[in-house]
Design a protein around this motif. Structure first.
Motif, PDB file in Angstrom:
ATOM      1  N   ILE A  43       0.749  -1.424   0.050  1.00  0.00           N
ATOM      2  CA  ILE A  43       0.118   0.358   0.085  1.00  0.00           C
ATOM      3  C   ILE A  43       0.643   1.237   0.057  1.00  0.00           C
ATOM      4  N   ALA A  44       1.979   0.969   0.785  1.00  0.00           N
ATOM      5  CA  ALA A  44       2.864   2.111   1.370  1.00  0.00           C
ATOM      6  C   ALA A  44       3.283   2.655  -0.094  1.00  0.00           C
ATOM      7  N   ALA A  45       4.002   1.791  -1.074  1.00  0.00           N
ATOM      8  CA  ALA A  45       4.473   1.664  -2.349  1.00  0.00           C
ATOM      9  C   ALA A  45       3.705   2.396  -3.343  1.00  0.00           C
ATOM     10  N   THR A  46       2.266   2.118  -3.412  1.00  0.00           N
ATOM     11  CA  THR A  46       1.515   2.560  -4.512  1.00  0.00           C
ATOM     12  C   THR A  46       1.171   3.511  -4.258  1.00  0.00           C
ATOM     13  N   ARG A  47       1.124   4.090  -2.772  1.00  0.00           N
ATOM     14  CA  ARG A  47       0.534   5.403  -3.251  1.00  0.00           C
ATOM     15  C   ARG A  47       2.034   6.632  -3.395  1.00  0.00           C
ATOM     16  N   ALA A  48       2.873   5.919  -2.800  1.00  0.00           N
ATOM     17  CA  ALA A  48       4.109   6.445  -3.198  1.00  0.00           C
ATOM     18  C   ALA A  48       4.335   7.011  -4.824  1.00  0.00           C
ATOM     19  N   ALA A  49       3.754   6.002  -4.849  1.00  0.00           N
ATOM     20  CA  ALA A  49       4.270   6.070  -6.621  1.00  0.00           C
ATOM     21  C   ALA A  49       3.586   7.188  -6.841  1.00  0.00           C
ATOM     22  N   MET A  50       2.102   6.627  -6.410  1.00  0.00           N
ATOM     23  CA  MET A  50       0.735   7.740  -7.213  1.00  0.00           C
ATOM     24  C   MET A  50       1.472   8.954  -6.588  1.00  0.00           C
ATOM     25  N   ARG A  51       1.768   9.416  -5.580  1.00  0.00           N
ATOM     26  CA  ARG A  51       2.271  11.172  -5.121  1.00  0.00           C
ATOM     27  C   ARG A  51       3.300  11.871  -5.775  1.00  0.00           C
ATOM     28  N   ARG A  52       3.731  10.594  -6.805  1.00  0.00           N
ATOM     29  CA  ARG A  52       4.166  11.409  -7.340  1.00  0.00           C
ATOM     30  C   ARG A  52       3.998  12.374  -8.718  1.00  0.00           C
ATOM     31  N   LEU A  53       2.812  11.880  -9.153  1.00  0.00           N
ATOM     32  CA  LEU A  53       1.663  12.474 -10.187  1.00  0.00           C
ATOM     33  C   LEU A  53       1.323  14.648  -9.239  1.00  0.00           C
ATOM     34  N   GLU A  54       1.770  15.148 -10.444  1.00  0.00           N
ATOM     35  CA  GLU A  54       1.988  16.221  -9.602  1.00  0.00           C
ATOM     36  C   GLU A  54       1.127  16.868  -9.941  1.00  0.00           C
ATOM     37  N   PRO A  55       0.125  17.384  -9.009  1.00  0.00           N
ATOM     38  CA  PRO A  55      -1.058  18.067  -8.972  1.00  0.00           C
ATOM     39  C   PRO A  55      -1.356  18.864  -9.950  1.00  0.00           C
ATOM     40  N   GLU A  56      -2.239  19.371 -10.459  1.00  0.00           N
ATOM     41  CA  GLU A  56      -2.409  20.466 -11.205  1.00  0.00           C
ATOM     42  C   GLU A  56      -3.027  21.272 -11.189  1.00  0.00           C
ATOM     43  N   VAL A  57      -2.578  22.866 -11.876  1.00  0.00           N
ATOM     44  CA  VAL A  57      -2.812  23.515 -11.376  1.00  0.00           C
ATOM     45  C   VAL A  57      -3.963  24.132 -12.046  1.00  0.00           C
ATOM     46  N   PRO A  58      -4.975  24.754 -10.452  1.00  0.00           N
ATOM     47  CA  PRO A  58      -5.856  25.338 -11.838  1.00  0.00           C
ATOM     48  C   PRO A  58      -5.878  26.945 -12.682  1.00  0.00           C
ATOM     49  N   PRO A  59      -6.657  26.935 -13.687  1.00  0.00           N
ATOM     50  CA  PRO A  59      -5.770  28.385 -14.070  1.00  0.00           C
ATOM     51  C   PRO A  59      -6.013  29.893 -13.622  1.00  0.00           C
ATOM     52  N   ALA A  60      -5.402  30.472 -13.009  1.00  0.00           N
ATOM     53  CA  ALA A  60      -5.900  31.244 -12.557  1.00  0.00           C
ATOM     54  C   ALA A  60      -6.971  32.514 -12.205  1.00  0.00           C
ATOM     55  N   ALA A  61      -7.246  32.551 -14.059  1.00  0.00           N
ATOM     56  CA  ALA A  61      -7.775  33.128 -14.285  1.00  0.00           C
ATOM     57  C   ALA A  61      -9.653  33.225 -13.421  1.00  0.00           C
ATOM     58  N   GLY A  62     -10.136  31.795 -13.751  1.00  0.00           N
ATOM     59  CA  GLY A  62     -11.446  32.117 -13.020  1.00  0.00           C
ATOM     60  C   GLY A  62     -11.499  32.087 -11.436  1.00  0.00           C
ATOM     61  N   GLU A  63     -10.471  32.625 -11.187  1.00  0.00           N
ATOM     62  CA  GLU A  63     -10.170  32.503  -9.199  1.00  0.00           C
ATOM     63  C   GLU A  63     -11.021  34.036  -8.964  1.00  0.00           C
ATOM     64  N   ARG A  64     -10.572  35.118 -10.061  1.00  0.00           N
ATOM     65  CA  ARG A  64     -11.277  36.634 -10.038  1.00  0.00           C
ATOM     66  C   ARG A  64     -12.534  36.422  -9.825  1.00  0.00           C
ATOM     67  N   ILE A  65     -12.658  35.855 -10.836  1.00  0.00           N
ATOM     68  CA  ILE A  65     -14.521  36.675 -11.063  1.00  0.00           C
ATOM     69  C   ILE A  65     -14.875  35.437  -9.806  1.00  0.00           C
ATOM     70  N   LEU A  66     -14.918  34.427  -9.193  1.00  0.00           N
ATOM     71  CA  LEU A  66     -15.300  33.832  -8.095  1.00  0.00           C
ATOM     72  C   LEU A  66     -15.456  34.432  -6.780  1.00  0.00           C
ATOM     73  N   LEU A  67     -14.449  35.555  -6.842  1.00  0.00           N
ATOM     74  CA  LEU A  67     -13.882  36.113  -5.198  1.00  0.00           C
ATOM     75  C   LEU A  67     -15.107  37.364  -6.065  1.00  0.00           C
ATOM     76  N   ALA A  68     -15.568  37.986  -6.947  1.00  0.00           N
ATOM     77  CA  ALA A  68     -16.593  38.735  -7.162  1.00  0.00           C
ATOM     78  C   ALA A  68     -17.495  38.571  -7.353  1.00  0.00           C
ATOM     79  N   ALA A  69     -18.054  37.232  -7.412  1.00  0.00           N
ATOM     80  CA  ALA A  69     -19.038  37.332  -6.981  1.00  0.00           C
ATOM     81  C   ALA A  69     -20.261  36.318  -5.826  1.00  0.00           C
ATOM     82  N   ALA A  70     -18.420  36.852  -5.228  1.00  0.00           N
ATOM     83  CA  ALA A  70     -19.050  36.137  -3.895  1.00  0.00           C
ATOM     84  C   ALA A  70     -18.688  37.461  -2.503  1.00  0.00           C
ATOM     85  N   ARG A  71     -18.126  38.392  -3.726  1.00  0.00           N
ATOM     86  CA  ARG A  71     -17.925  40.311  -2.878  1.00  0.00           C
ATOM     87  C   ARG A  71     -19.992  40.614  -2.667  1.00  0.00           C
ATOM     88  N   GLN A  72     -20.367  39.851  -4.437  1.00  0.00           N
ATOM     89  CA  GLN A  72     -21.428  41.117  -4.385  1.00  0.00           C
ATOM     90  C   GLN A  72     -22.220  40.356  -3.291  1.00  0.00           C
TER      91      GLN A  72
END
Lengths: 451, 204
Positions: A43-72
């Motif tokens: 289990i530990a080895a499989t997890r270790a291998a799969m942890r090497r999959l770097e996280p996908e980074v969401p595009p920054a663009a969307g964040e600002r709209i969401l914050l604007a929506a939340a502020r409104q």
């Protein structure tokens, strides 16, 4: 702890979901059980291998709209002094919130795929300026003063009259008005566009233009809530008017919103004058496709049974009968590779000569999805359009347009249920296919989404 | 910005009209939710759209969130429902398309290939550039319900009990799916010659 129990808890142990006591018990078993230790290590080895999959980074663009929506939303919430109002954001029809939030979202979602948000926000007002064309198209000149009767103003019947100014380049003087409609987006005031801007829509290369189109849709939505003000120079409200808050809604007829009381009233601006003045001047180089101006004939009272409308209905019924009977050759094509506001799928029911008798398109961004059903007569002319779909806020749209053989709009009707969404009351002509398309529109990239 | 406040407290503050609480929640969970969506839809464009929809829904539905409910359970349930709906619509469109003539461009590639050849984000090293597609392929090879559980546990960090609430199956079922997922991944990684050691070597 016996072997079986311990074995079943190895997973919980690996993920730290055991209490300290339980964990100690499992550990104790592990010390004397090679089989369980091997399983733990797997289990530990499989997890270790799969942890090497770097996280996908969401595009920054969307964040600002969401914050604007939340502020409104948060602002609204505070205004209501802590009282929870269900669905408050969406229920406020055509207010600043809705227009700003939805407008921003649409824009940004387009932008997300194209450029950074910053560029988008900076560039949008200017680039959207071509939509000066849209108000011009949709709020055509009235031959006379704005009608005082509400039912007249409430229904958008724009294209019955000079759609001619529509397709030609909007007069430069009108340009600064378009960004204004977008002013309140993201809480920023728009800057006036350069006077030459309107030309862009016509001259831009196809790719540019489709982008401009996508943006234009956004602008339309914003425009829907604000005075379209094709009337231009001088008469229009100054730059500090923001979308949705505009006290003076010049009754530019074509864009009159359903159920909007103000739109019927001669606004405090000077709607009648400038609007009417558009009728005569600037004939401009009208495009070949531009239909000849016609006097409005149908009214809210008599349109339903009128022979013109009945003729269109006959065509639609005949086409649908053939569709049901399988007499038309259907071909379809999904457009997964095309842009977000371009068609997702097109389907042609081909009649005589391989041209469409019925053309169905699905389009949409992340916040609204629409299906366009367009019907053509035997000569390949667009006679009826049924646009339906919904927005993520739950609003449902049904929009119908009847056209005469010359391409003039006989009548146009919009029904919104379950909330509001700033769909254009008079649907922009550039969204419609006036001439029956053939199989060529089933290709992506070569003209798809661009007209 | 960094705060130790619980998700639930932040959510309560947002309900009360504090937008900065929402910002904190967004910073904390936007990335993980995106990863969940990318891994389950295997399509970045769709994941981006769904991500926006999910958070807009959080904004609009905030007044209806109940303080008893765990925020992450609620959040991932929203994301999952939107994703499932979207997949259903896509499947529906696919079914309709059966009557259509064959795709002239022939661009429908098998999903695995799509995933494996998916342009990777900038990588830190050549080794990880080679490793990444294989890890992605291994994950993509899992049956949907196993992949979902694995991603929620391993990458989103949801406890099994919460995953059960999000996916609507008993906790025991979640755990057995997790076991199958780990077994399946191990086998696939072995087939592709990826060992834990190789993965370690690739670490920056």
């Amino acid at each position: 702890m016996n072997h079986q129990d311990a074995r079943e808890k190895l997973l919980d142990l690996a993920y730290g979901e055991l209490s300290r006591r339980e964990a100690a018990e499992v550990e104790a078993h592990l010390a004397g059980c090679p089989e369980c230790r091997a399983e733990r290590d797997r289990i530990a080895a499989t997890r270790a291998a799969m942890r090497r999959l770097e996280p996908e980074v969401p595009p920054a663009a969307g964040e600002r709209i969401l914050l604007a929506a939340a502020r409104q939303a948060a602002d609204r919430q505070r205004e209501r002094s802590g009282v929870l109002v269900p669905r408050w954001v969406w229920r406020v029809s055509f207010t600043t919130v809705l227009v700003a939030v939805v407008g921003a979202v649409t824009l940004q979602i387009v932008g997300m795929r194209e450029r950074t948000v910053r560029e988008e926000l900076r560039g949008a007002p200017e680039r959207a300026a071509p939509t000066a064309e849209a108000p011009a198209a949709q709020a055509p000149a009235l031959p006379g003063p704005v009608p005082a009767r509400p039912e007249e103003a409430k229904l958008a019947k724009s294209a019955e009259r000079p759609a001619a100014p529509a397709r030609k380049e909007a007069p430069p003087a009108a340009a600064p008005e378009a960004p204004q409609a977008m002013a309140k987006r993201d809480g920023e005031k728009a800057r006036p566009a350069p006077a030459a801007a309107p030309a862009v829509a016509e001259q831009a290369p196809p790719a540019e233009r489709s982008l401009a189109q996508a943006r234009a849709k956004v602008a339309d939505q914003a425009v829907g809530a604000a005075p379209p003000a094709p009337a231009a120079a001088g008469a229009a409200p100054s730059a500090d008017v923001t979308a949705g808050e505009s006290p003076a809604r010049p009754a530019a007829k074509g864009e009159a919103k359903l159920g909007s009381a103000e739109s019927a009233a001669p606004g405090t601006g000077s709607p009648a004058g400038p609007v009417a003045s558009l009728a005569a001047p600037e004939p401009g180089p009208s495009r070949a496709a531009a239909p000849v101006a016609k006097e409005p004939r149908l009214t809210a009272r008599d349109w339903k049974g009128s022979p013109e409308i009945e003729a269109v209905r006959g065509i639609v019924r005949a086409v649908d009968r053939k569709v049901r009977a399988g007499k038309l050759q259907m071909s379809a094509r999904p457009f997964q590779a095309c842009g977000p506001l371009e068609d997702a799928e097109r389907r042609i029911y081909a009649g005589s000569g391989g041209r469409a008798a019925k053309f169905v398109r699905q389009a949409g961004g992340a916040e609204a999805a629409l299906t366009f059903e367009e019907y053509y007569d035997d000569a390949g002319r667009l006679r009826y359009v049924f646009i339906h779909g919904g927005a993520v806020n739950g609003a449902l749209l049904e929009h119908r347009i009847w056209l005469d053989p010359e391409g003039n709009r006989l009548w146009e009707e919009q029904k919104l249920r379950r909330g509001s969404y700033p769909f254009p009351a008079a649907w922009p002509e550039r969204d419609l296919w006036l001439a029956a398309p053939g199989a060529e529109v089933l290709g992506c990239g070569n003209g798809a989404g661009i007209r | 910005m960094q705060t130790d406040e619980s998700d639930e407290r932040l959510m309560a503050r947002f309900q009360g009209g504090d937008a900065s609480a929402f910002e904190a929640l967004l910073h904390r969970h936007r990335g993980p939710v995106y990863n969940f969506l990318v891994r389950t839809t295997r399509d970045r464009g769709r994941a981006e759209d769904l991500l926006q929809e999910t958070w807009l829904k959080v904004v609009t539905a905030a007044p209806r969130w109940e303080k008893r409910a765990r925020f992450t359970t609620w959040l991932y349930t929203i994301a999952r429902n939107l994703s499932v709906d979207e997949a259903r619509r896509a499947a529906l469109r696919g079914a309709e398309r059966l009557e259509a003539p064959a795709d002239p461009a022939g661009e429908r590639r098998p999903l695995l290939e799509t995933v494996a050849s998916d342009d990777p984000l900038p990588d830190r090293s050549a080794e990880s550039a080679m490793l990444r597609p294989r890890l992605q392929a291994a994950l993509a090879s899992l049956p949907e319900e196993q992949r979902e559980v694995f991603v929620l546990r391993e990458y989103a960090g949801l406890p099994f009990q919460e995953i059960a609430a999000v996916t609507g199956v008993p906790e025991n079922t979640v755990k057995s799916r997790m076991r199958y997922a780990l077994d399946g991944l191990r086998r696939r990684l072995e087939e592709m010659g990826v060992t834990a050691e190789a993965a370690e070597v690739a670490a920056p």
